[in-house]
Design a protein around this motif. Structure first.
Motif, PDB file in Angstrom:
ATOM      1  N   GLU A  45      -0.498 -10.337 -44.082  1.00  0.00           N
ATOM      2  CA  GLU A  45       0.250 -11.596 -44.117  1.00  0.00           C
ATOM      3  C   GLU A  45       1.659 -11.318 -44.627  1.00  0.00           C
ATOM      4  OE1 GLU A  45      -0.223 -15.751 -46.491  1.00  0.00           O
ATOM      5  OE2 GLU A  45      -2.087 -14.795 -45.792  1.00  0.00           O
ATOM      6  N   GLN A  46       2.473 -10.731 -43.763  1.00  0.00           N
ATOM      7  CA  GLN A  46       3.826 -10.330 -44.128  1.00  0.00           C
ATOM      8  C   GLN A  46       4.745 -10.489 -42.919  1.00  0.00           C
ATOM      9  OE1 GLN A  46       2.631  -6.316 -45.470  1.00  0.00           O
ATOM     10  NE2 GLN A  46       3.513  -6.833 -47.456  1.00  0.00           N
ATOM     11  N   ALA A  47       6.032 -10.589 -43.206  1.00  0.00           N
ATOM     12  CA  ALA A  47       7.047 -10.693 -42.163  1.00  0.00           C
ATOM     13  C   ALA A  47       7.812  -9.380 -42.076  1.00  0.00           C
ATOM     14  CB  ALA A  47       8.006 -11.834 -42.469  1.00  0.00           C
ATOM     15  N   ALA A  48       8.428  -9.161 -40.939  1.00  0.00           N
ATOM     16  CA  ALA A  48       9.339  -8.025 -40.776  1.00  0.00           C
ATOM     17  C   ALA A  48      10.755  -8.503 -41.121  1.00  0.00           C
ATOM     18  CB  ALA A  48       9.278  -7.512 -39.339  1.00  0.00           C
ATOM     19  N   PRO A  49      11.595  -7.624 -41.690  1.00  0.00           N
ATOM     20  CA  PRO A  49      11.346  -6.193 -41.878  1.00  0.00           C
ATOM     21  C   PRO A  49      10.676  -5.834 -43.196  1.00  0.00           C
ATOM     22  CG  PRO A  49      13.618  -6.682 -42.401  1.00  0.00           C
ATOM     23  CD  PRO A  49      13.012  -7.983 -41.956  1.00  0.00           C
ATOM     24  N   GLU A  50      10.512  -6.787 -44.135  1.00  0.00           N
ATOM     25  CA  GLU A  50       9.994  -6.436 -45.455  1.00  0.00           C
ATOM     26  C   GLU A  50       8.600  -5.800 -45.364  1.00  0.00           C
ATOM     27  OE1 GLU A  50      12.952  -9.636 -45.599  1.00  0.00           O
ATOM     28  OE2 GLU A  50      10.997  -9.481 -44.590  1.00  0.00           O
ATOM     29  N   GLY A  51       7.757  -6.352 -44.486  1.00  0.00           N
ATOM     30  CA  GLY A  51       6.389  -5.860 -44.378  1.00  0.00           C
ATOM     31  C   GLY A  51       6.252  -4.490 -43.754  1.00  0.00           C
ATOM     32  N   LEU A  52       7.345  -3.974 -43.187  1.00  0.00           N
ATOM     33  CA  LEU A  52       7.281  -2.648 -42.555  1.00  0.00           C
ATOM     34  C   LEU A  52       7.412  -1.516 -43.558  1.00  0.00           C
ATOM     35  CD1 LEU A  52       9.617  -3.385 -39.502  1.00  0.00           C
ATOM     36  CD2 LEU A  52       7.114  -3.466 -39.559  1.00  0.00           C
ATOM     37  N   ALA A  53       7.937  -1.803 -44.717  1.00  0.00           N
ATOM     38  CA  ALA A  53       8.189  -0.757 -45.709  1.00  0.00           C
ATOM     39  C   ALA A  53       6.880  -0.124 -46.174  1.00  0.00           C
ATOM     40  CB  ALA A  53       8.925  -1.340 -46.913  1.00  0.00           C
ATOM     41  N   GLY A  54       6.834   1.193 -46.134  1.00  0.00           N
ATOM     42  CA  GLY A  54       5.683   1.929 -46.628  1.00  0.00           C
ATOM     43  C   GLY A  54       4.535   2.072 -45.657  1.00  0.00           C
ATOM     44  N   LEU A  55       4.642   1.491 -44.459  1.00  0.00           N
ATOM     45  CA  LEU A  55       3.569   1.643 -43.486  1.00  0.00           C
ATOM     46  C   LEU A  55       3.553   3.068 -42.930  1.00  0.00           C
ATOM     47  CD1 LEU A  55       3.766  -1.633 -41.339  1.00  0.00           C
ATOM     48  CD2 LEU A  55       2.346  -1.157 -43.336  1.00  0.00           C
ATOM     49  N   PRO A  56       2.360   3.593 -42.551  1.00  0.00           N
ATOM     50  CA  PRO A  56       2.321   4.898 -41.895  1.00  0.00           C
ATOM     51  C   PRO A  56       3.067   4.858 -40.568  1.00  0.00           C
ATOM     52  CG  PRO A  56       0.180   3.799 -41.796  1.00  0.00           C
ATOM     53  CD  PRO A  56       1.016   3.001 -42.726  1.00  0.00           C
ATOM     54  N   ARG A  57       3.695   5.987 -40.177  1.00  0.00           N
ATOM     55  CA  ARG A  57       4.508   6.011 -38.959  1.00  0.00           C
ATOM     56  C   ARG A  57       3.652   5.709 -37.727  1.00  0.00           C
ATOM     57  NH1 ARG A  57       8.521  10.915 -38.180  1.00  0.00           N
ATOM     58  NH2 ARG A  57       9.406   9.368 -36.735  1.00  0.00           N
ATOM     59  N   PRO A  58       4.141   4.840 -36.849  1.00  0.00           N
ATOM     60  CA  PRO A  58       3.336   4.439 -35.695  1.00  0.00           C
ATOM     61  C   PRO A  58       3.575   5.313 -34.470  1.00  0.00           C
ATOM     62  CG  PRO A  58       5.294   3.084 -35.790  1.00  0.00           C
ATOM     63  CD  PRO A  58       5.375   4.041 -36.962  1.00  0.00           C
ATOM     64  N   ASP A  59       2.591   5.276 -33.569  1.00  0.00           N
ATOM     65  CA  ASP A  59       2.724   5.903 -32.253  1.00  0.00           C
ATOM     66  C   ASP A  59       3.200   4.894 -31.220  1.00  0.00           C
ATOM     67  OD1 ASP A  59       1.229   8.650 -32.724  1.00  0.00           O
ATOM     68  OD2 ASP A  59       0.028   7.087 -33.677  1.00  0.00           O
ATOM     69  N   ALA A  60       3.048   3.611 -31.535  1.00  0.00           N
ATOM     70  CA  ALA A  60       3.483   2.547 -30.630  1.00  0.00           C
ATOM     71  C   ALA A  60       3.817   1.314 -31.458  1.00  0.00           C
ATOM     72  CB  ALA A  60       2.394   2.223 -29.607  1.00  0.00           C
ATOM     73  N   ILE A  61       4.769   0.542 -30.977  1.00  0.00           N
ATOM     74  CA  ILE A  61       5.182  -0.689 -31.659  1.00  0.00           C
ATOM     75  C   ILE A  61       5.321  -1.790 -30.628  1.00  0.00           C
ATOM     76  CG2 ILE A  61       6.973  -1.818 -33.047  1.00  0.00           C
ATOM     77  CD1 ILE A  61       7.752   0.932 -34.128  1.00  0.00           C
ATOM     78  N   PHE A  62       4.755  -2.951 -30.942  1.00  0.00           N
ATOM     79  CA  PHE A  62       4.988  -4.132 -30.118  1.00  0.00           C
ATOM     80  C   PHE A  62       5.713  -5.171 -30.937  1.00  0.00           C
ATOM     81  CE2 PHE A  62       3.608  -8.428 -28.733  1.00  0.00           C
ATOM     82  CZ  PHE A  62       4.353  -8.455 -27.558  1.00  0.00           C
ATOM     83  N   LEU A  63       6.827  -5.648 -30.411  1.00  0.00           N
ATOM     84  CA  LEU A  63       7.599  -6.707 -31.029  1.00  0.00           C
ATOM     85  C   LEU A  63       7.448  -7.959 -30.172  1.00  0.00           C
ATOM     86  CD1 LEU A  63      10.874  -4.734 -31.897  1.00  0.00           C
ATOM     87  CD2 LEU A  63       9.022  -5.365 -33.438  1.00  0.00           C
ATOM     88  N   GLY A  64       6.681  -8.897 -30.680  1.00  0.00           N
ATOM     89  CA  GLY A  64       6.551 -10.176 -29.999  1.00  0.00           C
ATOM     90  C   GLY A  64       7.377 -11.192 -30.754  1.00  0.00           C
ATOM     91  N   GLY A  65       6.719 -11.898 -31.693  1.00  0.00           N
ATOM     92  CA  GLY A  65       7.458 -12.839 -32.519  1.00  0.00           C
ATOM     93  C   GLY A  65       8.353 -12.164 -33.538  1.00  0.00           C
ATOM     94  N   GLY A  66       8.202 -10.843 -33.724  1.00  0.00           N
ATOM     95  CA  GLY A  66       8.988 -10.177 -34.750  1.00  0.00           C
ATOM     96  C   GLY A  66      10.304  -9.607 -34.290  1.00  0.00           C
ATOM     97  N   ALA A  67      10.632  -9.749 -33.007  1.00  0.00           N
ATOM     98  CA  ALA A  67      11.845  -9.115 -32.490  1.00  0.00           C
ATOM     99  C   ALA A  67      13.125  -9.808 -32.926  1.00  0.00           C
ATOM    100  CB  ALA A  67      11.794  -9.064 -30.955  1.00  0.00           C
TER     101      ALA A  67
END
Length: 414
Positions: free
Chosen positions: A318-340
């Motif tokens: 239950e977090q918003a971007a970009p704050e919620g992205l900090a500290g996450l493991p590096r992804p292989d894929a990213i989808f930006l829907g409502g977060g773009a």
């Protein structure tokens, strides 16, 4: 002068994980018995330890797994240099403790000696070819993962977490329209006292079984069964939603661009109902997904959807971007829907994406489209305009109603 043979290096494998069945010490091979004979410490569940006579491991201190067990793994890691044997059921690498130990201890320091697994024993009891049988574990894992395997005619072996697991599984089957499925509960497989009980899922009621049981399930779809494929593009009404959902046709194209793969991690930024992350995991159950959704009601709705559709492992935050992205493991894929639309979200995601990773973003507003156009200028990739048109009532007739067009940006990071 001829070269002299060098002395063999000492075996660095100080930790041996021994699989043991209900036939006990008598069913172990020579290597497993030799490991027990040399052991200075012997670790296992109380049941496993009771299967090994005292004279079979005469030099070993015995340690029963505490609860919780994970802190004791750290203790075992500190025993490096001693001869340690850990006992496990059947094949320790099949949903077993060996994988937990290998996450902490180097592979070159570990030996695994399996015996016949409960999965193999169940398939043999049912006369089911192993390669045609699906396996689900409820041991320390959500039972809802069983929902992913519900296809008419499928054969599933469920590893139970306890005596109540068969009844819980039966209730799940009934709730999804598979109450006619045939369930065979196999108790204490491999032991002289093993037994089996069969009934339809709808007839299981709240019956409890021996804690050591495995359930063989022949899936039968009833008239109201939810028959959902793993191929992306589930019907929109398969998801509980408030309208914040990537429509079916756009979702299928989006998942094709994201390209789910075993072990790959997806960030679903602005998850809404969770449909993208859910379909990512349904398409590749060995993948991983983290979904960010700032609204509490939508985040909880995404969790419910994930459980009902067989992928309870979806990690909804239950977090918003970009704050919620900090500290996450590096992804292989990213989808930006409502977060773009968030400030610098595209740039932050691009920086976090692994080389060879895929970023896909969908826009329905001119403002978000402008951000994606700028991203294409900076990083390359493709911009595609997608639109679906649906047949709908026009008075007493039928006509075409176009949905809002979607601009999709897709790029692979060099």
């Amino acid at each position: 002068m001829p070269a002299q043979a060098s002395a063999p290096l000492p075996d660095p494998r100080w930790l041996t994980v021994v699989g043991i069945g209900e036939d006990g010490f008598g069913g172990l091979g020579e290597d497993a018995r030799a490991a027990l004979e040399r052991a200075e410490a012997l670790v296992g569940g109380a049941r496993h330890l009771s299967l090994v006579p005292a004279d079979a491991a005469p030099h070993a201190e015995r340690h029963a797994w505490p609860s919780p067990m994970l802190p004791f793994v750290e203790t075992i890691a500190e025993w490096r240099g001693r001869r340690v044997v850990v006992l496990a059921s059947g094949d320790p690498l099949l949903y077993g403790v060996a994988a937990t130990l290998l996450a902490r201890i180097a592979r070159e320091e570990v030996a695994v000696l399996p015996t016949v697994s409960s999965f193999q024993l169940a398939c043999a009891a049912m006369l089911w070819p192993v390669q045609e049988t699906r396996l689900v574990s409820a041991c320390g894992r959500p039972l809802e993962a069983l929902a992913l395997e519900l296809f008419d005619g499928a054969r599933v072996v469920l590893l139970s977490a306890g005596g109540g697991t068969p009844a819980e599984a039966a209730r799940l089957l009934v709730s999804l329209g598979f109450g006619r499925s045939r369930m065979t509960v196999l108790e204490r497989l491999g032991a002289p006292a093993q037994r089996a009980l069969s009934c339809a899922a709808a007839e299981m009621d709240d019956h409890r079984f021996d804690a050591l049981n495995v359930v063989a399930i022949e899936i039968v779809a009833g008239p109201g069964a939810s028959r959902l494929p793993r191929i992306p593009g589930l019907p929109d009404d398969a998801f509980e939603n408030d309208g914040q959902i990537t429509r079916r046709e756009i979702r299928a194209v989006t998942l094709a661009r994201l390209a789910p793969a075993p072990g790959a991690l997806l960030w679903d930024v602005g998850a809404g109902s969770g449909s993208i992350g859910i379909e990512w995991l349904r398409a590749e159950p060995d993948a991983h997904a983290i979904a960010l959704e700032p609204r509490a009601d939508r985040a909880e709705r995404a969790r419910r959807n994930a459980r009902r559709l067989g992928v309870p492992a979806l990690d909804v935050r239950e977090q918003a971007a970009p704050e919620g992205l900090a500290g996450l493991p590096r992804p292989d894929a990213i989808f930006l829907g409502g977060g773009a639309t968030g400030e610098r979200v595209v740039e932050i995601c691009w920086a976090a994406l692994k080389p060879g990773g895929r970023l896909v973003a969908n826009a329905v507003t001119l403002e978000t489209e402008a951000r994606l156009t700028a991203a294409r200028a900076a990083y390359g990739g493709d911009l595609v305009r997608l639109q679906a048109t649906y047949a709908d009532a026009v008075g007493r007739m039928t006509g075409w109603r176009p949905a809002m067009p979607v601009t999709q940006y897709a790029v692979v990071k060099p």
